[in-house]
Scaffold this motif. Structure first.
Motif, PDB file in Angstrom:
ATOM      1  N   ASP A 133       0.861  -1.180   0.000  1.00 12.43           N
ATOM      2  CA  ASP A 133       0.000   0.000   0.000  1.00 12.43           C
ATOM      3  C   ASP A 133       0.899   1.232   0.000  1.00 12.43           C
ATOM      4  OD1 ASP A 133      -1.971   1.859   0.217  1.00 12.43           O
ATOM      5  OD2 ASP A 133      -2.329   1.536   2.362  1.00 12.43           O
ATOM      6  N   PHE A 134       0.800   2.030  -1.080  1.00 13.02           N
ATOM      7  CA  PHE A 134       1.619   3.233  -1.213  1.00 13.02           C
ATOM      8  C   PHE A 134       0.779   4.508  -1.100  1.00 13.02           C
ATOM      9  CE2 PHE A 134       3.878  -0.096  -3.476  1.00 13.02           C
ATOM     10  CZ  PHE A 134       5.167   0.023  -2.956  1.00 13.02           C
ATOM     11  N   SER A 135      -0.403   4.410  -0.525  1.00 10.24           N
ATOM     12  CA  SER A 135      -1.283   5.568  -0.447  1.00 10.24           C
ATOM     13  C   SER A 135      -0.894   6.531   0.668  1.00 10.24           C
ATOM     14  CB  SER A 135      -2.732   5.110  -0.243  1.00 10.24           C
ATOM     15  OG  SER A 135      -2.837   4.355   0.963  1.00 10.24           O
ATOM     16  N   GLY A 136      -0.156   6.058   1.664  1.00  8.64           N
ATOM     17  CA  GLY A 136       0.209   6.922   2.778  1.00  8.64           C
ATOM     18  C   GLY A 136       1.391   7.811   2.459  1.00  8.64           C
ATOM     19  N   LYS A 137       1.646   8.778   3.354  1.00  8.19           N
ATOM     20  CA  LYS A 137       2.755   9.701   3.162  1.00  8.19           C
ATOM     21  C   LYS A 137       4.071   9.125   3.658  1.00  8.19           C
ATOM     22  CE  LYS A 137      -0.168  13.834   3.594  1.00  8.19           C
ATOM     23  NZ  LYS A 137      -0.367  15.109   4.325  1.00  8.19           N
ATOM     24  N   ALA A 138       4.006   8.116   4.525  1.00 10.76           N
ATOM     25  CA  ALA A 138       5.234   7.562   5.111  1.00 10.76           C
ATOM     26  C   ALA A 138       5.903   6.545   4.211  1.00 10.76           C
ATOM     27  CB  ALA A 138       4.919   6.934   6.473  1.00 10.76           C
ATOM     28  N   GLY A 139       5.374   6.318   3.029  1.00  5.13           N
ATOM     29  CA  GLY A 139       5.953   5.315   2.149  1.00  5.13           C
ATOM     30  C   GLY A 139       5.095   4.067   2.084  1.00  5.13           C
ATOM     31  N   GLY A 140       5.622   3.008   1.458  1.00  8.99           N
ATOM     32  CA  GLY A 140       4.856   1.788   1.298  1.00  8.99           C
ATOM     33  C   GLY A 140       4.831   0.941   2.543  1.00  8.99           C
ATOM     34  N   ARG A 141       3.755   0.166   2.669  1.00  9.84           N
ATOM     35  CA  ARG A 141       3.639  -0.780   3.784  1.00  9.84           C
ATOM     36  C   ARG A 141       3.121  -2.106   3.235  1.00  9.84           C
ATOM     37  NH1 ARG A 141      -1.526  -1.841   5.655  1.00  9.84           N
ATOM     38  NH2 ARG A 141      -3.165  -0.547   4.686  1.00  9.84           N
ATOM     39  N   VAL A 142       3.500  -3.190   3.867  1.00 11.27           N
ATOM     40  CA  VAL A 142       3.055  -4.521   3.470  1.00 11.27           C
ATOM     41  C   VAL A 142       1.670  -4.774   4.044  1.00 11.27           C
ATOM     42  CG1 VAL A 142       3.541  -6.987   3.568  1.00 11.27           C
ATOM     43  CG2 VAL A 142       5.419  -5.357   3.380  1.00 11.27           C
ATOM     44  N   ILE A 143       0.739  -5.192   3.182  1.00  7.68           N
ATOM     45  CA  ILE A 143      -0.634  -5.480   3.619  1.00  7.68           C
ATOM     46  C   ILE A 143      -0.674  -6.894   4.189  1.00  7.68           C
ATOM     47  CG2 ILE A 143      -3.035  -5.648   2.896  1.00  7.68           C
ATOM     48  CD1 ILE A 143      -2.455  -3.681   0.683  1.00  7.68           C
ATOM     49  N   GLN A 144      -0.944  -7.013   5.470  1.00 15.42           N
ATOM     50  CA  GLN A 144      -0.955  -8.313   6.133  1.00 15.42           C
ATOM     51  C   GLN A 144      -2.330  -8.972   6.074  1.00 15.42           C
ATOM     52  OE1 GLN A 144       1.735  -9.675   7.208  1.00 15.42           O
ATOM     53  NE2 GLN A 144       3.179  -7.939   7.278  1.00 15.42           N
ATOM     54  N   ASN A 145      -3.398  -8.172   6.090  1.00  9.50           N
ATOM     55  CA  ASN A 145      -4.754  -8.716   6.106  1.00  9.50           C
ATOM     56  C   ASN A 145      -5.105  -9.277   4.728  1.00  9.50           C
ATOM     57  OD1 ASN A 145      -7.427  -9.309   6.450  1.00  9.50           O
ATOM     58  ND2 ASN A 145      -8.006  -7.307   7.284  1.00  9.50           N
ATOM     59  N   PRO A 146      -5.470 -10.566   4.616  1.00  5.52           N
ATOM     60  CA  PRO A 146      -5.798 -11.138   3.288  1.00  5.52           C
ATOM     61  C   PRO A 146      -6.988 -10.459   2.623  1.00  5.52           C
ATOM     62  CG  PRO A 146      -5.422 -12.872   4.916  1.00  5.52           C
ATOM     63  CD  PRO A 146      -5.486 -11.587   5.666  1.00  5.52           C
ATOM     64  N   MET A 147      -8.003 -10.065   3.408  1.00  5.32           N
ATOM     65  CA  MET A 147      -9.173  -9.410   2.824  1.00  5.32           C
ATOM     66  C   MET A 147      -8.794  -8.055   2.244  1.00  5.32           C
ATOM     67  SD  MET A 147     -11.529 -11.609   3.184  1.00  5.32           S
ATOM     68  CE  MET A 147     -12.932 -10.594   2.753  1.00  5.32           C
ATOM     69  N   GLU A 148      -7.932  -7.321   2.965  1.00  5.54           N
ATOM     70  CA  GLU A 148      -7.477  -6.032   2.458  1.00  5.54           C
ATOM     71  C   GLU A 148      -6.634  -6.198   1.205  1.00  5.54           C
ATOM     72  OE1 GLU A 148      -5.014  -2.052   3.980  1.00  5.54           O
ATOM     73  OE2 GLU A 148      -5.229  -3.814   5.283  1.00  5.54           O
ATOM     74  N   ALA A 149      -5.824  -7.302   1.150  1.00  8.43           N
ATOM     75  CA  ALA A 149      -5.001  -7.559  -0.033  1.00  8.43           C
ATOM     76  C   ALA A 149      -5.880  -7.852  -1.249  1.00  8.43           C
ATOM     77  CB  ALA A 149      -4.043  -8.721   0.236  1.00  8.43           C
ATOM     78  N   GLN A 150      -6.963  -8.631  -1.067  1.00  7.27           N
ATOM     79  CA  GLN A 150      -7.867  -8.916  -2.186  1.00  7.27           C
ATOM     80  C   GLN A 150      -8.573  -7.651  -2.660  1.00  7.27           C
ATOM     81  OE1 GLN A 150     -10.539 -12.038  -1.069  1.00  7.27           O
ATOM     82  NE2 GLN A 150      -8.939 -13.601  -0.924  1.00  7.27           N
ATOM     83  N   SER A 151      -8.933  -6.786  -1.717  1.00 11.74           N
ATOM     84  CA  SER A 151      -9.575  -5.521  -2.098  1.00 11.74           C
ATOM     85  C   SER A 151      -8.615  -4.636  -2.894  1.00 11.74           C
ATOM     86  CB  SER A 151     -10.060  -4.794  -0.843  1.00 11.74           C
ATOM     87  OG  SER A 151     -10.620  -3.532  -1.176  1.00 11.74           O
TER      88      SER A 151
END
Length: 523
Positions: A367-385
């Protein structure tokens, strides 16, 4: 007779010099014609002349004074094709002929102890294949419709020695992604319904845990189930209950009874090979297409020695053939699997220059939407979305790009799919299934072909869970432009190449992403 004016004789240059070592004389003695000096004795022309050589012992050759002809093709001097066309210097090499899937062959010189893995590596280097692994050497009997993948440790010349001289048996070089797939997904290859109750010696252990422990130790659980067997000297098929154990293959004479008095010994596992049967309905009148056979491994193939068996579905046949391999070779297959994992691999389509594999296991959702840089999406439901949102954004960008007025259609012609290795033209549905089965029933194996029932349409044939599924790709008109779709226009692609590239990253309506293109290997 032609006479030459003057008196001539043949002498060696430097013949009157002091004798030198063999290293100095090698390549320095040249044969030339020199006129005789005036004080040389006269001889008759019919008299033979004895020419004495001053070469040192151990020097076996000399160069001619005639200038050598330069090689017009120096770049081919080290070509593997030329090297493999001539016998090697060592006399213990033997030539074998290997066929590609285009029916063309190549002769390869191998040592007496060369294994199938070593021969495949040699062919990979000679044929300039892009990846090093997932290649196999098949033993094919076209007349009988039999095929068998050689194990990596099998000696090729020993296998060839069992062939009949009058037969049409051959070696074929092709892809095989499913050679060790049962180590990765054991529960898919060994369903609980086919595992014998007597195999559960450890109380309290589930079937999945039992299978994993047995595979790690190089053994296999006992397999049981009904199979159709062809009765000898008859065209009829009979349904019989079989048991596969460490001591051999048994059949029950009374239903599915396991009592020793009802068991009949069928074959010894140490002295047999397992073959899949191609076109079994036409050749042997089999009730289904999922046929395999067993035969003694040390005897030439004869029809009367074949024990032809037929399963109800592909998963059942794969379970039986995999169990035969594990019971016969045991721990050796585990070592072969570990060697295949340790070897460097390069996945098809990978664009990394350092050779790192671009597999699905190495990809993570970010997820690169934040200002702090990218983060790894751990939640599977969030990853599918996030995957769905990325797919929608990708489709919007492609739709905008295709609607631009200055789009040059010649840059990407609609027939670009014909140059891709996964496109197989007008092959039939049955032939497409056979091609995928030969190269391995692994999830994500795919090809695209012309539809035989719908004009101007295509079919995506995809393997998932040991079954081949077929998806119709139809042309779609939108805004005066031509697209292709598999979901009634919800997702549009300007050509088949774009469709494949999208589904290599996103599953879409498919059960799994496209991973392994089914390609035809040409030597």
């Amino acid at each position: 007779m032609m006479e030459v004016a003057g008196s001539w004789t043949e002498v060696f240059e430097r013949s009157e010099t002091k004798e030198e070592s063999a290293e100095t004389l090698l390549g320095s003695s040249t044969l030339t014609l020199a006129p005789l000096v005036s004080d040389s004795p006269s001889i008759r022309r019919s008299q033979p002349i004895l020419i004495t050589s001053n070469r040192a012992k151990g020097v076996e050759s000399f160069s001619s004074s005639v200038p050598s002809i330069p090689n017009p093709f120096p770049e081919l001097s080290k070509s593997p094709v030329l090297i493999s066309s001539f016998p090697p210097q060592s006399s213990d090499k033997h030539a074998i002929k290997v066929y590609g899937e285009d029916s063309h062959s190549r002769s390869v010189w191998v040592s007496p102890g060369a294994t199938a893995r070593e021969v495949c590596h040699m062919l990979v280097q000679t044929a300039h294949c892009s990846d090093q692994e997932n290649w196999a050497l098949l033993e094919v009997h076209p007349t009988l419709g039999l095929e068998r993948c050689l194990e990596d440790h099998e000696v090729v010349l020993e296998v060839q020695a069992t062939w009949s001289l009058k037969g049409d048996t051959r070696f074929m070089f092709c892809k095989n992604y499913a050679k060790y797939e049962f180590f990765r997904k054991p529960m898919l290859f060994f369903p609980e319904s086919m595992i014998s109750d007597s195999a559960d010696v450890n109380k309290g252990m589930t079937s999945s845990e039992l299978i994993k422990n047995l595979l790690k130790s190089g053994t296999c659980p006992e397999i049981q189930g009904f199979l159709h067997v062809k009765e000898p000297s008859r065209k009829a098929w009979k349904k019989v209950y079989f048991f596969l154990r460490r001591s051999g293959l048994y059949s029950s004479t009374k239903g599915s009874s396991k009592e020793p008095r009802h068991l009949q010994y069928v074959a010894d596992l140490d002295d047999l090979n397992v073959y899949t049967v191609v076109n079994s309905r036409k050749l042997y009148g089999a009730p289904t297409d999922f046929t395999f056979c067993i035969k003694p491994s040390k005897n030439p193939i004869r029809v009367q020695d074949l024990k032809i068996l037929c399963a109800e579905n592909e998963q059942t046949r794969t379970c039986w053939t995999s169990a035969f391999r594990l019971f016969k070779y045991g721990k050796q297959l585990q070592r072969n699997y570990e060697m295949s994992k340790a070897a460097p691999q390069k996945v098809e389509g990978s664009r990394f220059a350092d050779g790192k594999s671009k597999s699905e296991d190495s990809l993570v959702a970010m997820d690169f939407s934040g200002k702090a840089g990218g983060r790894v999406i751990q939640n599977p439901m969030e990853a599918q979305s996030a995957e769905r949102e990325e797919g929608l954004a990708w489709r919007r960008r492609e739709a905008l790009r295709c609607s631009l007025p200055n789009l040059n259609s010649a840059v990407r012609p609609s027939s670009i799919h014909k140059t891709q290795p996964w496109f197989h033209g007008g092959v039939s549905r049955k032939e497409a299934q056979r091609l995928i089965e030969k190269q391995g029933l692994v999830d994500g194996m795919f090809l695209i072909r012309d539809s035989q029932q719908h004009a101007r349409c295509f079919v995506l044939s995809l393997c998932y869970q040991l079954k081949t599924k077929h998806y119709l790709v139809i042309p779609f008109e939108n805004g005066g432009r031509k697209y292709y779709t598999m979901d009634d226009g919800d997702t549009l692609f300007i050509d088949l190449l774009q469709l494949v590239e999208f589904h290599q990253i996103n599953k879409g309506i498919l059960p799994v992403c496209l991973k392994h293109p089914c390609v035809c290997v040409a030597l």
